[in-house]
Design an enzyme around this catalytic site. Structure first.
Site, PDB file in Angstrom:
ATOM      1  N   GLY A   1       0.824  -1.207   0.000  1.00  0.00           N
ATOM      2  CA  GLY A   1       0.000   0.000   0.000  1.00  0.00           C
ATOM      3  C   GLY A   1       0.850   1.244   0.000  1.00  0.00           C
ATOM      4  O   GLY A   1       1.811   1.365   0.761  1.00  0.00           O
ATOM      5  N   GLY A   2       0.496   2.151  -0.888  1.00  0.00           N
ATOM      6  CA  GLY A   2       1.237   3.402  -1.008  1.00  0.00           C
ATOM      7  C   GLY A   2       0.343   4.596  -0.763  1.00  0.00           C
ATOM      8  O   GLY A   2       0.488   5.640  -1.386  1.00  0.00           O
TER       9      GLY A   2
ATOM     10  N   LEU B   1      -1.130   7.157   2.504  1.00  0.00           N
ATOM     11  CA  LEU B   1      -0.361   7.862   3.530  1.00  0.00           C
ATOM     12  C   LEU B   1       0.283   6.898   4.514  1.00  0.00           C
ATOM     13  O   LEU B   1       1.450   7.052   4.881  1.00  0.00           O
ATOM     14  CB  LEU B   1      -1.276   8.825   4.285  1.00  0.00           C
ATOM     15  CG  LEU B   1      -1.672  10.071   3.509  1.00  0.00           C
ATOM     16  CD1 LEU B   1      -2.695  10.870   4.302  1.00  0.00           C
ATOM     17  CD2 LEU B   1      -0.450  10.927   3.202  1.00  0.00           C
TER      18      LEU B   1
ATOM     19  N   GLY C   1       1.077   3.647   4.207  1.00  0.00           N
ATOM     20  CA  GLY C   1       2.147   2.838   3.626  1.00  0.00           C
ATOM     21  C   GLY C   1       3.395   3.666   3.358  1.00  0.00           C
ATOM     22  O   GLY C   1       4.514   3.235   3.625  1.00  0.00           O
TER      23      GLY C   1
ATOM     24  N   HIS D   1     -20.981   9.118   5.778  1.00  0.00           N
ATOM     25  CA  HIS D   1     -20.743  10.564   5.840  1.00  0.00           C
ATOM     26  C   HIS D   1     -22.047  11.307   5.586  1.00  0.00           C
ATOM     27  O   HIS D   1     -22.793  10.931   4.676  1.00  0.00           O
ATOM     28  CB  HIS D   1     -19.694  10.966   4.796  1.00  0.00           C
ATOM     29  CG  HIS D   1     -19.095  12.313   5.037  1.00  0.00           C
ATOM     30  ND1 HIS D   1     -19.797  13.468   4.808  1.00  0.00           N
ATOM     31  CD2 HIS D   1     -17.886  12.695   5.504  1.00  0.00           C
ATOM     32  CE1 HIS D   1     -19.025  14.507   5.116  1.00  0.00           C
ATOM     33  NE2 HIS D   1     -17.858  14.060   5.542  1.00  0.00           N
TER      34      HIS D   1
ATOM     35  N   SER E   1     -16.995  17.566   1.451  1.00  0.00           N
ATOM     36  CA  SER E   1     -16.244  17.520   2.708  1.00  0.00           C
ATOM     37  C   SER E   1     -16.928  18.254   3.858  1.00  0.00           C
ATOM     38  O   SER E   1     -17.641  19.233   3.669  1.00  0.00           O
ATOM     39  CB  SER E   1     -14.874  18.136   2.455  1.00  0.00           C
ATOM     40  OG  SER E   1     -14.254  18.437   3.665  1.00  0.00           O
TER      41      SER E   1
ATOM     42  N   ARG F   1     -20.164  13.048  12.843  1.00  0.00           N
ATOM     43  CA  ARG F   1     -20.766  12.569  11.601  1.00  0.00           C
ATOM     44  C   ARG F   1     -21.934  11.633  11.805  1.00  0.00           C
ATOM     45  O   ARG F   1     -22.939  11.721  11.100  1.00  0.00           O
ATOM     46  CB  ARG F   1     -19.694  11.864  10.790  1.00  0.00           C
ATOM     47  CG  ARG F   1     -18.695  12.853  10.326  1.00  0.00           C
ATOM     48  CD  ARG F   1     -17.607  12.234   9.532  1.00  0.00           C
ATOM     49  NE  ARG F   1     -16.773  13.318   9.044  1.00  0.00           N
ATOM     50  CZ  ARG F   1     -15.647  13.140   8.385  1.00  0.00           C
ATOM     51  NH1 ARG F   1     -15.221  11.917   8.127  1.00  0.00           N
ATOM     52  NH2 ARG F   1     -14.964  14.180   7.974  1.00  0.00           N
TER      53      ARG F   1
ATOM     54  N   GLU G   1      -6.095   3.115   7.393  1.00  0.00           N
ATOM     55  CA  GLU G   1      -7.508   2.742   7.500  1.00  0.00           C
ATOM     56  C   GLU G   1      -7.683   1.232   7.645  1.00  0.00           C
ATOM     57  O   GLU G   1      -8.701   0.755   8.142  1.00  0.00           O
ATOM     58  CB  GLU G   1      -8.302   3.267   6.289  1.00  0.00           C
ATOM     59  CG  GLU G   1      -9.805   3.153   6.500  1.00  0.00           C
ATOM     60  CD  GLU G   1     -10.647   3.868   5.448  1.00  0.00           C
ATOM     61  OE1 GLU G   1     -10.138   4.809   4.807  1.00  0.00           O
ATOM     62  OE2 GLU G   1     -11.817   3.484   5.287  1.00  0.00           O
TER      63      GLU G   1
ATOM     64  N   ARG H   1     -15.400   7.908  13.688  1.00  0.00           N
ATOM     65  CA  ARG H   1     -14.196   8.710  13.495  1.00  0.00           C
ATOM     66  C   ARG H   1     -14.535  10.188  13.399  1.00  0.00           C
ATOM     67  O   ARG H   1     -15.501  10.566  12.735  1.00  0.00           O
ATOM     68  CB  ARG H   1     -13.480   8.283  12.219  1.00  0.00           C
ATOM     69  CG  ARG H   1     -12.378   9.236  11.806  1.00  0.00           C
ATOM     70  CD  ARG H   1     -11.581   8.725  10.634  1.00  0.00           C
ATOM     71  NE  ARG H   1     -12.262   8.800   9.364  1.00  0.00           N
ATOM     72  CZ  ARG H   1     -12.287   9.886   8.582  1.00  0.00           C
ATOM     73  NH1 ARG H   1     -11.703  11.013   8.962  1.00  0.00           N
ATOM     74  NH2 ARG H   1     -12.916   9.866   7.426  1.00  0.00           N
TER      75      ARG H   1
END
Ligand code: FAD
Ligand code: SF4
Ligand code: FES
Lengths: 625, 268
Positions: free
Chosen positions: A11-12, A14, A16, A237, A251, A298, A404, A414
């Site tokens: 995983g790349g 954040l 990873g 959300h 957002s 949320r 996550e 969260r």
């Protein structure tokens, strides 16, 4: 182990990339595997920002208040040690990102600017326009590219992690992965492996997630014995744009910058929103929550919007949808602070939200649950011990999880802008943990007998050869859609046991139908359908974990809401003033303030509950009114 | 789904002509598909529909089309392709605004992997060439970075929204599969890091990277890049700024050499 060892980070995003940076910085070799070029990972989608109690606004903010907001926001299901560590590390993390060149918004004095997010009364969220995730991911991607240029990191992009390689004692000594272009399958020996594979949004079909977020890696790790914790806690959300292919997020920063949620007071009012005078608008969140107003957590906002539409029939035009209104804010301010979000609405809906109120509805967004990990708690500080190999470790030796994909930081719900933070923090402590784990092992994975690697590789070569021959009547993409539909219908905002039971049955049916799938593509190059067919099975496994965990938790907590098992409303405005209610609350809390632990079994997930240590903060009723 | 933004299904259908190529070494062809019309649909949502029912207009069962996409909101940069002959992001290409049949072909400036998926590795390599990063000392806590003005932030923010989609290279007449031209995206990134207060300390290295073969002098000033960039990055300004930097450094090099020669000849 030699001083410089080889590790695999899957995983790349954040999480990873931060894990990778920590390992490379300590002089190790890292193989990074990712389904897509890491710069295209789902983390780019994050809009609003990242939390840290830097207290530059003279509000007396402090990491301890951040800890309290987070634990309360998560309704006391979060792992407390790691939450405290994270909140205390947060200001330093934001400064680090600043030094890496993240184009954070600034105050006139040239300092970092902060905005307010849900579930707190403080301006604690650093942001870069409304594409904060993109900016943070790029900063880490650039640092990793620098290590790549130095030869410390090797990226395997368009490679899919399939499963682990274990030795006889059950320790993970590497992975098996597939090149999604050539379809080559090979093994990657590693002293430790980290799964930073993101969330499972696509198990719900349509969500605010990227379409690569199938949760396949976590599903497979679960099948291989990793515990999956708190699966039932799925964040829906409050504000997304419903779409055929995706629910596009609007957002929370829209409300942070002053956006207001309302519906016409008159049911089924057909006037255009701009023709409805102020007095005929119902700002239901502001009315019910005078303290937090539109910035309640949320789960609370989502339920309110859902009930206004479904139970009261007060949605716009009698349908699913409420207004999210920023038309009272100058267009210039909107463009300086949330242009990215404004553009998404404009592009995909066609209306300009600067002048016409947006129409939004809740959408599946985030999984608080994930792979179970532990931490070593420092008895003095109640924070994770620096460098402890226990931190971020799953129950399988040598297998770590971060971002996550892990379950730890957010409990039952969260808070906005806490995820980017938990991703980076988990990488910061996960990298050193892996390095120290490797040091503590007497034999290096690289020196393990070849047979372990050969048999793991043979298993996968075999499995794909079998899938490639599948020529039944079922379409794997259609099966995934049916899974998504039933999960969204029964396993999101409001949950009932009879429907959850049906959901589990439906998933079993889908699993059975999976055996009669048609792989659709027999090509030798970039055969996506082949890889996807295997992923669908893992998605079904995760879906079953989520639905079963939801079925068995007979209470309402955080994002998990079961009207049949909710506590009554307290008689006083402050619930602690109602002793009868407090007794009910305490009873419920004692029974259910526990981590849900799902273990794999072929007949279906086995669920048990683990008590939660509360060294940092004593649980109290969660109350925002 | 019954939402206020109703996604009405009607009996209309949309026609697609899609480029198929199983193997970069083999010749390709077009397949035609018909997809049910849905309000608000975009090119990717239609490609997803085809996955669920990969049958051509003339009833032939085929393999699902291969394409790249992830975020579906124009921020990951995956889905660039030629749509009706123009390069753009497929996820934000709304069907209602496109003429039919909708023709999809892969970008031509990158090697095809399969169907509409291409290999954009050269873009990431270009970022290495210009050293597109801020060389921080380490990840330990050293306090905040240097202060920055709101004005600088707003310029840098826009530059840093580049999604490495490759549209600017696809539209550029100077870029071809077998040349080395670095392209507008990386030039603009060099400008970004040279503006950063810490990145500035290594600005000369980045400018030098743009001086060699395949560097900024290959730019033919066609200005196509800025027209196709989905993030509206001021690419031509970036190229002009970096061109000036290159010229300045070239002049400095000449004087420096003369100085050196004078210096080495010793006191007269
Ligand atoms: C629209 C949106 C907006 C958001 N906004 C915010 C916000 O403002 N603030 C906030 O704090 N949070 C926000 N979030 C949440 C946050 O973005 C995510 O939780 C976070 O980015 C997850 O990061 P990650 O590193 O864990 O995983 P990801 O970024 O999802 O990366 C996962 C990586 O794993 C790889 N991978 C997965 N499976 C495999 C496999 N089998 N083999 C190989 N590689 C694999 C992928 O290629 C990818 O590189 C938002 C989420 C969404 C959906
Ligand atoms: S500069 Fe624009 S067109 Fe070029 S890669 Fe970046 S975003 Fe795409
Ligand atoms: S899918 Fe991410 S830009 Fe289109």
């Amino acid at each position: 182990m030699a001083a410089a060892a080889r590790f695999t980070v899957v995983g790349g995003g954040l999480a990873g990339l931060m894990t990778t940076i920590k390992l490379a910085e300590a002089g190790h070799q890292v193989d990074v595997l990712s389904l897509v070029p890491v710069k295209r990972s789902h983390s780019v989608c994050a809009q609003g920002g990242i939390n840290g109690a830097v207290n530059t606004k003279g509000e007396g903010d402090h990491p301890d208040i951040h800890v309290k907001d987070t634990l309360r926001g998560g309704d006391f299901l979060a792992e407390q040690t790691s939450v405290k560590g994270m909140c205390y590390a947060a200001p330093g993390i934001i400064y680090l990102l600043d030094r890496m060149g993240v184009t954070f918004n600034r105050t006139p004095e040239g300092l970092l600017d902060f905005r307010r997010f849900g579930g707190t009364l403080h301006n604690r969220t650093a942001f870069a326009g409304a594409t904060t995730g993109q900016q943070l991911l790029y900063a880490l991607d650039e640092q990793v590219r620098r290590y790549e240029a130095e030869g410390k990191v090797t990226k395997y992009e368009y490679w899919e992690w399939l499963g682990t390689v274990k030795d006889d004692a059950g320790r993970v000594i590497g992975s098996v992965a597939m090149d999604l272009r050539t379809m080559e399958i090979r093994t990657f020996p590693a002293e430790a492996v980290c799964l930073a594979t993101g969330g499972p949004g696509i198990v719900f079909g349509r969500s605010t997630n990227s379409i690569i977020n199938t949760g396949t890696a976590a599903g497979r790790a679960f099948m291989e014995g990793a515990i999956y914790a708190n699966g039932e806690f799925i964040q829906v959300h409050p504000t997304s744009i419903p779409g055929e292919d995706k629910l596009r997020l609007m957002s929370e920063s829209v409300r942070g910058e002053g956006g207001r949620v309302w519906v016409p007071r008159k049911k089924g009012d057909v006037r255009s929103p701009r023709d409805i005078p102020e007095s005929e608008r119902w700002y239901f969140l502001e009315e019910k929550y005078p303290k937090y107003k539109n910035l309640v957590p949320r789960d609370v906002a989502t339920r309110e919007i859902f009930m206004v539409c479904r139970d009261l029939g007060m949605g716009i035009g009698g349908r699913d949808g409420v207004y999210l209104d920023v038309t009272h804010i100058p267009a210039k301010t909107l463009d300086a602070k949330i242009k990215g979000v404004m553009e998404i609405y404009e592009k995909f809906v066609g209306d300009d939200p600067r002048h016409t109120p947006m129409v939004i509805f809740p959408g599946m967004h985030y999984s608080m649950g994930g792979l179970y990990v532990t931490f070593e708690s420092d008895a003095k500080t109640n924070m994770p011990v620096d460098g402890s190999p226990k931190n971020q470790s799953t129950n399988i030796p040598g297998l770590y999880a971060a971002g996550e994909a892990d379950y730890a930081f957010h409990g039952g719900n969260r808070l906005g802008a806490n995820s980017l933070l938990s991703c980076i923090y988990s990488g910061m402590i996960g990298g050193p943990a892996m390095a120290n784990f490797a040091k503590s092992q007497s034999t290096s994975a690289a020196a393990m007998p070849e047979k372990f690697f050969q048999s793991a590789k043979a298993y996968w070569a075999d499995r794909f050869a079998t899938i490639k021959k599948m020529a039944g009547p079922e379409n794997p993409y259609q099966l995934a859609r049916e899974l998504g539909d039933v999960m969204t219908e029964n396993c999101t905002v409001v949950r009932y046991n009879d429907r959850l039971k049906k959901t589990v049955e439906k998933i079993r049916e889908l699993k059975d139908r999976w055996n009669r799938v048609n792989v659709l593509d027999t090509g030798e190059v970039a055969n996506r359908a082949l890889s996807y067919t295997n992923q669908v099975w893992n998605m079904l496994e995760l879906g079953e974990v989520i639905a079963t965990s939801a079925l068995l938790r007979d209470e309402s907590r955080g994002a998990h809401y079961k009207p049949e098992f909710s506590l009554p409303e307290p008689k006083s405005k402050d619930p602690t003033q109602d002793p009868e209610w407090m007794a009910l609350w305490r009873k419920r809390h004692e029974k259910w303030a526990k981590t849900t632990m799902a273990r794999y079994a072929s007949e279906g997930p086995q669920i048990s509950y683990e008590p939660i240590a509360t060294p940092v903060l004593d649980p109290e009723p969660r109350w925002y009114a | 789904m019954d939402t206020a933004q109703a996604s009405a299904v009607s009996n209309q259908s949309i026609t697609f002509r899609i480029w198929r190529q199983d193997d970069p070494a083999k010749p390709g062809h077009f397949d035609e598909f018909k997809v049910p019309y849905r309000k608000g649909a975009n090119v990717i949502s239609c490609l997803m529909e085809i996955q669920r029912n990969p049958v051509t207009s003339d009833g032939k069962k085929v393999a699902p089309v291969v394409w790249d996409a992830a975020c579906l909101e124009e921020v990951c940069g995956s889905c660039a392709m030629n749509i009706n002959g123009r390069v753009r992001m497929a996820c934000s290409a709304l069907i209602d605004k496109l003429e039919q049949p909708i023709t999809l072909t892969p970008m031509t400036k990158f090697p095809v992997v399969r169907d509409l998926a291409v290999d954009r590795d050269r873009m990431f390599e270009a970022l290495k060439r210009v050293k597109g990063w801020v060389p921080v000392d380490g990840t330990y806590n050293l306090g905040p970075g240097p202060r920055q003005s709101q004005k600088d932030q707003s310029v840098m923010y826009v530059l840093s929204t580049c999604i490495t989609c490759g549209s600017c290279l696809e539209a550029c007449p100077q870029v071809s599969q077998d040349n080395e031209f670095i392209g507008a995206a990386a030039i603009s990134q060099a400008r970004l890091f040279n503006m950063n207060p810490t990145g500035k300390l290594n600005s000369e290295e980045r400018v030098r990277a743009l001086m060699g073969p395949g560097g900024i002098q290959d730019c033919g000033k066609a200005q196509n890049c800025v027209k196709v960039c989905p993030k509206e990055i001021p690419l031509t300004t970036s190229i002009a700024v970096m061109n000036r930097e290159v010229t300045k450094l070239a002049i400095k090099d000449i004087f420096f050499k003369e100085d050196e020669q004078k210096g080495s000849s010793g006191p007269a």
